[in-house]
Design an enzyme around this catalytic site. Structure first.
Site, mmCIF file in Angstrom:
data_model
loop_
_atom_site.group_PDB
_atom_site.id
_atom_site.type_symbol
_atom_site.label_atom_id
_atom_site.label_comp_id
_atom_site.label_asym_id
_atom_site.label_seq_id
_atom_site.Cartn_x
_atom_site.Cartn_y
_atom_site.Cartn_z
ATOM 1 N N ARG A 301 0.844 -1.201 0.000
ATOM 2 C CA ARG A 301 0.000 0.000 0.000
ATOM 3 C C ARG A 301 0.876 1.246 0.000
ATOM 4 O O ARG A 301 1.588 1.495 0.971
ATOM 5 C CB ARG A 301 -0.898 0.025 1.251
ATOM 6 C CG ARG A 301 -1.797 -1.186 1.426
ATOM 7 C CD ARG A 301 -3.026 -1.147 0.535
ATOM 8 N NE ARG A 301 -3.663 -2.460 0.426
ATOM 9 C CZ ARG A 301 -4.646 -2.909 1.217
ATOM 10 N NH1 ARG A 301 -5.117 -2.142 2.172
ATOM 11 N NH2 ARG A 301 -5.166 -4.108 1.027
ATOM 12 N N GLU A 303 0.462 4.164 0.683
ATOM 13 C CA GLU A 303 -0.221 5.243 1.399
ATOM 14 C C GLU A 303 0.754 5.895 2.370
ATOM 15 O O GLU A 303 1.396 5.220 3.157
ATOM 16 C CB GLU A 303 -1.420 4.682 2.169
ATOM 17 C CG GLU A 303 -2.560 4.286 1.260
ATOM 18 C CD GLU A 303 -3.553 3.366 1.963
ATOM 19 O OE1 GLU A 303 -3.693 3.484 3.197
ATOM 20 O OE2 GLU A 303 -4.163 2.533 1.271
ATOM 21 N N ARG A 309 -1.012 1.846 13.062
ATOM 22 C CA ARG A 309 -1.562 0.618 12.467
ATOM 23 C C ARG A 309 -1.433 0.533 10.950
ATOM 24 O O ARG A 309 -2.090 -0.279 10.319
ATOM 25 C CB ARG A 309 -3.008 0.414 12.907
ATOM 26 C CG ARG A 309 -3.968 1.510 12.488
ATOM 27 C CD ARG A 309 -5.379 1.065 12.865
ATOM 28 N NE ARG A 309 -6.376 1.862 12.179
ATOM 29 C CZ ARG A 309 -7.642 1.537 12.114
ATOM 30 N NH1 ARG A 309 -8.086 0.442 12.687
ATOM 31 N NH2 ARG A 309 -8.505 2.303 11.481
ATOM 32 N N HIS A 310 -0.608 1.361 10.362
ATOM 33 C CA HIS A 310 -0.406 1.280 8.920
ATOM 34 C C HIS A 310 1.045 0.928 8.581
ATOM 35 O O HIS A 310 1.965 1.459 9.183
ATOM 36 C CB HIS A 310 -0.751 2.620 8.251
ATOM 37 C CG HIS A 310 -2.222 2.858 8.151
ATOM 38 N ND1 HIS A 310 -2.917 3.558 9.116
ATOM 39 C CD2 HIS A 310 -3.130 2.464 7.224
ATOM 40 C CE1 HIS A 310 -4.203 3.605 8.770
ATOM 41 N NE2 HIS A 310 -4.360 2.936 7.637
ATOM 42 N N GLU A 452 -10.665 -2.662 13.352
ATOM 43 C CA GLU A 452 -11.040 -3.541 12.250
ATOM 44 C C GLU A 452 -9.851 -4.442 11.912
ATOM 45 O O GLU A 452 -8.735 -3.972 11.773
ATOM 46 C CB GLU A 452 -11.407 -2.665 11.036
ATOM 47 C CG GLU A 452 -11.845 -3.438 9.823
ATOM 48 C CD GLU A 452 -10.845 -3.346 8.695
ATOM 49 O OE1 GLU A 452 -10.513 -2.245 8.270
ATOM 50 O OE2 GLU A 452 -10.387 -4.424 8.255
ATOM 51 N N SER A 455 -12.118 -7.108 6.462
ATOM 52 C CA SER A 455 -13.183 -6.528 5.686
ATOM 53 C C SER A 455 -13.533 -7.559 4.632
ATOM 54 O O SER A 455 -12.633 -8.165 4.046
ATOM 55 C CB SER A 455 -12.636 -5.254 5.032
ATOM 56 O OG SER A 455 -13.645 -4.313 4.926
ATOM 57 N N ARG A 503 -2.097 -7.134 12.181
ATOM 58 C CA ARG A 503 -3.139 -6.507 12.998
ATOM 59 C C ARG A 503 -3.731 -7.487 14.000
ATOM 60 O O ARG A 503 -3.960 -7.158 15.161
ATOM 61 C CB ARG A 503 -4.264 -5.958 12.120
ATOM 62 C CG ARG A 503 -3.977 -4.569 11.660
ATOM 63 C CD ARG A 503 -5.246 -3.853 11.222
ATOM 64 N NE ARG A 503 -4.827 -2.678 10.462
ATOM 65 C CZ ARG A 503 -5.644 -1.830 9.855
ATOM 66 N NH1 ARG A 503 -6.948 -2.038 9.899
ATOM 67 N NH2 ARG A 503 -5.185 -0.806 9.197
#
Lengths: 529, 529
Positions: A301, A303, A309-310, A452, A455, A503
């Site tokens: 990712r 991002e 948490r990333h 979360e 998903s 996670r």
């Protein structure tokens, strides 16, 4: 002055004096003899009768193969009293007591045992003891010794019933640079109140910069055994339920899944993109009749998020399956899988969980046999009841997720629950709408401790409807031809989900930062080591 | 001309004529009645008494959940005679017989069963049969029917004892584009002699361009079950032997392992590189006391090789372990692992192997309980004996590897063997030299059917010596600081190896091209689908 020529007889005082002098000379001679003896003894000692029992080994190049049994520290108990053992271990700490005795704390992974060595006639010399005391912490040694039952429990080691009396000690791998921090400092409780100046707190960045050392703490040894366990429990459950493992390519010809940021790769004379998930590939596997598939693989990712948490790369546990009647078949299977993971960890990894708890204090992770399932609407209602403004709840943000976690914990006594039926607008283009209310969708999120962790959804398998939904979300169907082709050639209804391994690990253990759950974490600012 | 007024009696011929006309009228009336009857019958038939037993289902959106049991074709036997079943399957082929009967070959993964439907009063109408016959191959249908024991074995299906008499037939997912090739063509033997014009051969490129369809052949269904099996057997063996699974980052801060080509990634404002192997990470895990680790993950090679056995991305099965005495501990463990994989495949996946054999004819893969181990020198001698020029044997190239495979097969009756003690010059900088002959190394390759499937070695764990070897091979030690740091803080002797999953699969089954062993293969010319 001579008395030999017959003259005067010696006086009494002279006699006394002579006697005194004789006495003196005798004492002197005795002293000299003693000194000589001591000197000889010292010389004898300096010969070092321990030669051949200690020292640095030459670089291990596989010279011989005697198949001598090695001992695993974790197996030692009082029943081994008297047994001679050979083992390879790190020196966790060493402590010289005077110049005749040394204590070594020996470590293998999460286990430690006390070893000691004291000067012994003909076997352990002072030189040997001194050398042992000089070895740096974290050196790797080969120890030969005798297991002895300890008169009282040894608190400083994980093996409390016995200690090892060293007979031989060999250095297998030394330390060639200063330790950036001590393992003792790196192992202290993160949650205990800090006492100013009492000891050094090792910052996360320092740990990650020196990750190889940091990973040696018993806490980290346990964390990564648990990571291993989660992967295995995931697979075991799915294998038992008829899934097969697939491996989909991470190099993609086009940027997949609109919007999200994707890493670009120089690919010979062209460009490639790193897969942000195996979403498209696993759906294509379903269109190819694989029926039930899973994959454990890195996902990427791009991002620029610098949160707890990333990460830019993490391990995705992905699964996808054909649906017979209702997407709740998928939701329920995933629920069963999570409960199997929690149960497996609790039952088979008690020791590792306890080791982590010493550094990361946390209440034990709780779940119920019957997992609470809230609809998105019910979740919103709970938050509103709890005082959150309904206007702010088009989506549930991170802060409100945590709040929801607390509400559910209070109401259902569980750290694990499901939210079902998310608004369609919040989900990706391939999400199947609810059959009755087209603003809702057949999708769900799973939560642990209010965050979360997964998903998932039923996916659209009808190619025309999929194109329609793509266009509605601004994705050009022509850019995803290979994906769409699968559906045009017939595809069963299906659904699945994607889980972040780190996670799950972080939240199960309450590590508070996802980097602690990743072997060598990657984020926008970290590509090393 | 009337006779009513009593005049002349009718003549004989007139009577005859009248009788004829009456007969004619009667026939006409009868015909009309018959036509009427037929018309009524047709009208009755047109009502279609099968409505509600067939048709296209609305898009599956999880409307209901009745938990009706679905049948797995592979489980059907004569004992199910008379049983009513519900199943989802592809139509492999369909064949109308007149307008009253249709045969469908139904497929689930590697299994097929014959189903039939014939016009039956009150239940199966001609319309229903016609509709069933019109469904495109590869359509997904929901079938309700009764299992009937077949009077003679059905050769065209994998289930030979029974067929299904259809009661209801529903289209779940249709075909919205022309099939680029038929599954029948795609499933033909690759090794049988080609008869000109008899049928279409589907080229590999065509298959890969339409991989979702290609993957549906029973051959491919079996190949990827076997791929799944290899991964699981690898893990099971290592888990049992005290290994733990790790996940190392694929994004690297610097290009690792000198020389080999590496993909460059745009990483925010800087650059990253895709890992060519988990080599450095798994060694760091050993320096971090993980003792025995494995990883299953993609590895990336930016090599512009377009051969039958190279891909730019493949699945690496990597392992690394601490050594106690001799690197043969590692070599022997890996050997044990391969034999466990071969045994597991042979014992538990007989059906899948047989399915693949139908398309890819090959002798069964052979191995011996005691694996032949040749030194590199012995391998060279064997090749020289066989007529290869010794001058050409500084290294053993692909062609000579195959030749060696044939020699070993003839001599030892095995498709699997090990070559040990490679010249140091042929191995990467981190390879441990032989303790006696510094031109040799503690390294080995494993072979299947004359192709290398694994390369491994004891690694250098001494940081000073490692730096020396790096410089000798033109690698700057400063460029690999994080890696070297691990060794500076003490590292046990260790060794391991890396296996290409697809190569093992290709060679075990003799698929002749590695792309056939990869779900969605990637090479310099292929990034899609």
């Amino acid at each position: 002055m001579s008395s030999a020529d017959g003259g005067d007889a010696p006086t009494k005082s002279a006699l006394k004096k002579a006697a005194k002098e004789a006495e003196k000379a005798k004492k002197k001679a005795e002293k000299a003899a003693k000194a000589m003896e001591a000197e000889q003894a010292r010389a004898a000692a300096d010969e070092d009768y321990s030669v051949g029992r200690y020292g640095k080994l030459p670089m291990h190049q596989s010279q011989s193969c005697q198949n001598r049994e090695r001992t695993d520290i974790s197996t030692l108990t009082a029943q081994d009293d008297g047994k001679q053992v050979l083992l390879r271990a790190r020196i966790q700490t060493s402590r010289l007591q005077g110049n005749k005795m040394v204590f070594l704390n020996l470590r293998q992974c999460t286990n430690t045992v006390q070893a000691l060595m004291s000067v012994t006639k003909d076997t352990i010399s002072k030189q040997m003891v001194k050398w042992a005391g000089s070895l740096a912490d974290e050196s790797i040694v080969l120890v030969e010794g005798v297991v002895k039952k300890s008169p009282e429990p040894i608190k400083s080691a994980s093996v409390s019933e016995v200690e090892i009396h060293i007979l031989e000690l060999w250095l297998l791998s030394g330390i060639e640079s200063r330790l950036p921090f001590s393992l003792e400092d790196a192992s202290r409780s993160e949650t205990a109140p800090e006492v100013e100046g009492q000891f050094n707190r090792v910052l996360l960045d320092t740990r990650l910069n020196n990750r190889v050392l940091d990973l040696r703490t018993t806490t980290n040894q346990a964390i990564f055994k648990l990571q291993h366990a989660i992967g295995n429990l995931f697979r075991d459950y799915l294998n038992t339920n008829g899934f097969i493992e697939i491996h989909s390519p991470k190099l993609q010809g086009s940027a997949t899944e609109s919007g999200a940021s994707v890493f670009k790769v120089d690919y010979f004379k062209g460009k490639a993109y790193l897969a942000q998930s195996p979403q498209l590939a696993k759906q294509m596997a379903i269109a190819a009749d694989f029926e039930r598939v899973y994959e454990i693989a890195p996902v990427f990712r791009a991002e620029d998020s610098n949160t707890h948490r990333h990460m830019t790369e993490f391990v995705g546990l992905d699964l996808e399956m054909a649906i017979e009647e209702h997407y709740h078949e998928v939701r329920d299977l995933i629920d069963g899988m999570f409960k199997a993971i929690f149960k497996g960890l609790k039952e088979k990894y008690r020791h590792e969980i306890a080791v982590v708890r010493q550094q990361f204090e946390a209440e034990e992770f709780k779940w119920e046999e019957e997992t609470p399932v809230l609809t998105f609407k019910e979740a919103v209602d709970l938050l509103v009841e709890d005082g959150v403004d309904r206007e702010a709840l088009d989506d549930i943000n991170t802060e409100n997720e945590k709040r929801l976690g607390r509400i559910v914990r209070a109401k259902y006594d569980t750290d694990y629950f499901i939210v079902d039926k998310f608004p369609l607008a919040l989900r990706p283009f391939y999400t199947m709408p609810d059959p009755e209310d087209p603003t809702l969708s057949n999708s769900y999120d799973f939560f642990m401790r209010g965050e979360e962790i997964m998903s998932g959804a039923q996916r659209i398998h009808d190619p025309d409807f999929l194109c329609e939904q793509m266009r509605a979300k601004g994705v050009d169907p022509d850019s995803m031809k290979g994906y769409l082709d699968g559906f045009r050639l017939g595809c069963p209804p299906h659904g699945g989900g994607g889980i972040g391994l780190e996670r799950v690990l972080m939240l199960f253990l309450k590590l508070n930062n996802i980097r602690r759950a990743s072997l060598f974490p990657r984020d926008p600012k970290r590509l090393e080591p």
